[in-house]
Design an enzyme around this catalytic site. Structure first.
Site, PDB file in Angstrom:
ATOM      1  CD  GLU A  79      -1.685   0.480   3.987  1.00 16.70           C
ATOM      2  OE1 GLU A  79      -1.793   1.155   3.837  1.00 16.70           O
ATOM      3  OE2 GLU A  79      -1.478  -1.021   4.329  1.00 16.70           O
ATOM      4  CB  CYS A 111      -2.421  -4.495   6.453  1.00 14.97           C
ATOM      5  SG  CYS A 111      -2.182  -2.996   7.266  1.00 14.97           S
ATOM      6  CG  HIS A 233      -2.022  -7.189  10.491  1.00 16.68           C
ATOM      7  ND1 HIS A 233      -0.860  -6.227  10.317  1.00 16.68           N
ATOM      8  CD2 HIS A 233      -2.639  -5.558  11.271  1.00 16.68           C
ATOM      9  CE1 HIS A 233      -1.290  -5.233   9.867  1.00 16.68           C
ATOM     10  NE2 HIS A 233      -1.808  -4.497  10.499  1.00 16.68           N
TER      11      HIS A 233
HETATM   12  P1  HMG Z   1      -3.463   6.446  21.723  1.00 22.69           P
HETATM   13  O1  HMG Z   1      -4.217   7.374  21.958  1.00 22.69           O
HETATM   14  O2  HMG Z   1      -2.013   6.825  21.696  1.00 22.69           O
HETATM   15  O3  HMG Z   1      -3.001   5.432  23.076  1.00 22.69           O
HETATM   16  O4  HMG Z   1      -3.568   5.702  20.912  1.00 22.69           O
HETATM   17  P2  HMG Z   1      -3.470   4.833  24.589  1.00 22.69           P
HETATM   18  O5  HMG Z   1      -4.262   6.151  25.582  1.00 22.69           O
HETATM   19  O6  HMG Z   1      -4.988   3.842  24.279  1.00 22.69           O
HETATM   20  O7  HMG Z   1      -2.487   3.941  25.307  1.00 22.69           O
HETATM   21  C1  HMG Z   1      -2.762   2.885  24.532  1.00 22.69           C
HETATM   22  C2  HMG Z   1      -2.369   1.904  25.356  1.00 22.69           C
HETATM   23  O8  HMG Z   1      -0.955   2.095  27.081  1.00 22.69           O
HETATM   24  C3  HMG Z   1      -3.813   1.925  26.567  1.00 22.69           C
HETATM   25  O9  HMG Z   1      -4.104   0.120  26.939  1.00 22.69           O
HETATM   26  C4  HMG Z   1      -3.034   1.824  27.830  1.00 22.69           C
HETATM   27  O10 HMG Z   1      -4.123   1.884  28.705  1.00 22.69           O
HETATM   28  C5  HMG Z   1      -1.573   1.970  27.435  1.00 22.69           C
HETATM   29  P3  HMG Z   1      -5.103  -0.770  26.370  1.00 22.69           P
HETATM   30  O11 HMG Z   1      -7.111   0.040  26.729  1.00 22.69           O
HETATM   31  O12 HMG Z   1      -5.619  -0.821  24.710  1.00 22.69           O
HETATM   32  O13 HMG Z   1      -4.828  -1.724  27.069  1.00 22.69           O
HETATM   33  N1  HMG Z   1      -0.810   2.887  28.245  1.00 22.69           N
HETATM   34  C6  HMG Z   1       0.053   2.867  29.325  1.00 22.69           C
HETATM   35  N2  HMG Z   1       1.045   1.528  29.944  1.00 22.69           N
HETATM   36  C7  HMG Z   1       1.500   1.286  31.053  1.00 22.69           C
HETATM   37  N3  HMG Z   1       1.851   2.305  31.549  1.00 22.69           N
HETATM   38  C8  HMG Z   1       1.731   3.739  30.488  1.00 22.69           C
HETATM   39  C9  HMG Z   1       0.910   3.547  29.805  1.00 22.69           C
HETATM   40  N4  HMG Z   1      -0.150   4.770  29.280  1.00 22.69           N
HETATM   41  C10 HMG Z   1      -1.028   4.739  28.408  1.00 22.69           C
HETATM   42  N5  HMG Z   1       2.189   4.945  30.722  1.00 22.69           N
HETATM   43  C11 HMG Z   1      -3.612   3.552  19.413  1.00 22.69           C
HETATM   44  C12 HMG Z   1      -3.524   3.611  21.274  1.00 22.69           C
HETATM   45  C13 HMG Z   1      -3.608   1.946  18.785  1.00 22.69           C
HETATM   46  C14 HMG Z   1      -5.106   3.564  18.907  1.00 22.69           C
HETATM   47  C15 HMG Z   1      -2.425   4.364  18.212  1.00 22.69           C
HETATM   48  O14 HMG Z   1      -1.255   3.776  17.984  1.00 22.69           O
HETATM   49  C16 HMG Z   1      -3.073   4.139  16.837  1.00 22.69           C
HETATM   50  O15 HMG Z   1      -3.561   5.396  16.674  1.00 22.69           O
HETATM   51  N6  HMG Z   1      -2.002   2.785  16.112  1.00 22.69           N
HETATM   52  C17 HMG Z   1      -2.257   3.038  14.535  1.00 22.69           C
HETATM   53  C18 HMG Z   1      -3.646   2.295  14.208  1.00 22.69           C
HETATM   54  C19 HMG Z   1      -3.909   0.484  14.075  1.00 22.69           C
HETATM   55  O16 HMG Z   1      -2.499   0.325  15.012  1.00 22.69           O
HETATM   56  N7  HMG Z   1      -4.817  -0.230  14.890  1.00 22.69           N
HETATM   57  C20 HMG Z   1      -4.961  -1.253  14.730  1.00 22.69           C
HETATM   58  C21 HMG Z   1      -6.059  -1.714  14.216  1.00 22.69           C
HETATM   59  S1  HMG Z   1      -5.954  -1.822  11.840  1.00 22.69           S
HETATM   60  C22 HMG Z   1      -4.689  -2.355  11.690  1.00 22.69           C
HETATM   61  O17 HMG Z   1      -4.117  -3.620  11.921  1.00 22.69           O
HETATM   62  C23 HMG Z   1      -4.208  -2.120  10.085  1.00 22.69           C
HETATM   63  C24 HMG Z   1      -3.127  -1.350   9.860  1.00 22.69           C
HETATM   64  O18 HMG Z   1      -2.279  -1.899   9.903  1.00 22.69           O
HETATM   65  C25 HMG Z   1      -3.733  -0.245   9.046  1.00 22.69           C
HETATM   66  C26 HMG Z   1      -3.710  -1.449   8.168  1.00 22.69           C
HETATM   67  O19 HMG Z   1      -4.652  -1.679   7.353  1.00 22.69           O
HETATM   68  O20 HMG Z   1      -2.659  -1.306   5.911  1.00 22.69           O
HETATM   69  C27 HMG Z   1      -3.118  -0.309  10.739  1.00 22.69           C
END
Ligand code: HMG
Length: 388
Positions: A79, A111, A233
């Site tokens: 992609e 992906c 994935h």
């Molecule tokens: P965010 O808002 O930066 O993070 O987004 P958060 O506040 O939700 O924190 C993440 C986790 O860390 C949470 O845990 C927190 O509690 C924890 P969870 O609720 O998930 O269990 N946390 C801590 N833990 C320990 N110590 C601390 C601490 N602070 C927070 N101090 C998000 C996270 C995944 C949304 C972001 O990284 C994102 O937008 N990523 C990109 C999208 C993505 O990867 N999506 C995955 C599914 S889609 C997919 O896989 C397809 C893709 O590969 C694309 C394709 O298909 O081409 C993306």
């Protein structure tokens, strides 16, 4: 007849950004990344590295082990395409001096495309056992600075040789799949970075897993207990944990902590250090499992969950072949990861902003230390060079 992955090798860039450095720059707690999303480092491609150079680096060691004139097709999943018309595989074909009696095509659906290419290759070999197909999955994951996705960048390419009588994995017929038109992650043509609704994307991923699994069990008759290891994935390694927990809950079979770990953990080692590589991520996870499992995996059944935002998902399975260990390229994988150079945040930003997207008449500084590099773009033509 058995058909599947005969050889597999992955490549990543020569540089990484440590998520501790990243956390310091952003003023956040590093544990948000190290524990919260389960990532330590992300591979960063310099401007003279793209999906073509990464895929050449991934494929060359496989071609060194076979007669490359036997390759009948290159199916290239990405992609991060470099041209809207000419397929990435055609650039790769030239760079690797593949035979002219060969077909080349590019596959896209976020992906998921690597799995589409692999399944297509498998069907082609089943139809004509003389086919020897090079499947490539290669991507550079790039999000906006300061967006939620920025910490989940990375890059990598996987090359898989698909043949009859494969030496590593025989892919089993039948799979479960699921498609739904959603806007969880997308990249319009005018953008070099993806847009994402992060939390929503994880929800859609998990729902797609449940749907694809249901279809898989209905269409193949296989059960959770028939599968020894699971590769998901991996956009960030904690997603594997969330996915496996969701599946375990859905099937309702209690799984001890030790079994849960042995079913999933070896597959996360490399991705924790490389980051997201979109279409390549599932297969880098597979390499990670093969290279890091402590037990002999011969005759074990692997379940694979492929997810591409937007969204398309597929659950399929395969059997590890006896003596597979003799054909792994573990040393190359480990050396590549270990020899990467750390970037400071300023140099990361310089690389980030010298994106090749929309560029013309530009000569790139030599930062890519790999065997193939993008030298320049002149009159909208990309020039690649083999450096070693
Ligand atoms: P965010 O808002 O930066 O993070 O987004 P958060 O506040 O939700 O924190 C993440 C986790 O860390 C949470 O845990 C927190 O509690 C924890 P969870 O609720 O998930 O269990 N946390 C801590 N833990 C320990 N110590 C601390 C601490 N602070 C927070 N101090 C998000 C996270 C995944 C949304 C972001 O990284 C994102 O937008 N990523 C990109 C999208 C993505 O990867 N999506 C995955 C599914 S889609 C997919 O896989 C397809 C893709 O590969 C694309 C394709 O298909 O081409 C993306």
């Amino acid at each position: 007849m058995k058909v599947g992955i005969d050889l597999i090798h992955f490549a990543t860039s020569n540089y990484y950004l440590d998520l501790e450095t990243y956390a310091q720059e952003k003023g956040t707690d590093p544990n948000k990344y190290l524990i919260g999303i389960g990532q330590e480092k992300m591979s960063i491609a310099p401007p003279d590295e793209d999906i073509i150079t990464l895929s050449a680096k991934a494929a060359a060691p496989i071609l060194d082990k076979i007669d490359k004139n036997t390759i009948t097709a290159v199916l290239f999943a990405t992609e991060s395409g470099v041209d809207q018309s000419k397929s990435a595989g055609a650039f790769l074909h030239g760079l690797l001096e593949l035979p002219n009696r060969c077909r080349v095509v590019e596959f896209k659906h976020a992906c998921y495309a690597g799995t589409a290419a692999l399944q297509m290759a498998t069907s082609m070999v089943r139809a004509n056992p003389n086919e020897t197909i090079l499947v490539i999955a290669a991507d550079i994951a790039k999000y906006d600075i300061d967006s939620s996705g920025e910490a989940t960048q990375g890059c990598g390419a996987v090359a898989m040789l698909v043949t009859k009588d494969p030496r590593i994995l025989a892919i089993e017929p039948g799979s479960g799949y699921y498609t739904e038109d959603v806007m969880d992650f997308w990249r319009p043509n005018h953008r070099s970075t993806a847009l994402v609704d992060g939390k929503y994307s994880t929800k859609v991923y998990l729902n797609s897993l449940k749907q694809a699994w249901e279809h898989f069990t209905e269409s193949t008759g296989r059960k959770f207990s028939d599968i020894d290891a699971f590769c998901y994935h991996i956009p960030f390694s904690r997603m594997t944990e969330k996915a496996h927990k969701t599946l375990v809950k859905k099937v309702g079979t209690p799984v001890s902590e030790a079994l849960f770990k042995s079913q999933t953990q070896p597959g996360q080692v490399y991705n924790r250090l490389v980051g997201n590589s979109y279409s390549a991520s599932l297969f880098i996870g597979f390499c990670s499992f093969l290279d890091n499992a402590v037990q002999d995996l011969s005759n074990k059944r692997f379940g694979f969950f492929s997810y591409g935002s937007g969204c398309v998902a597929e659950f399929f399975s395969g059997l590890i072949q006896p003596n597979y260990q003799q054909h792994l390229m573990t040393t190359s994988h480990q050396q590549q990861i270990a020899s990467r150079k750390a970037l400071d945040y300023q140099t990361y930003l310089e690389f980030y902003h010298t994106d090749t997207f929309g560029q013309n008449n530009i000569v790139f500084s030599k930062n890519n230390l790999g065997p193939y590099r993008l030298m320049d773009i002149q009159n909208d033509i990309r020039h690649y060079v083999k450096t070693s």
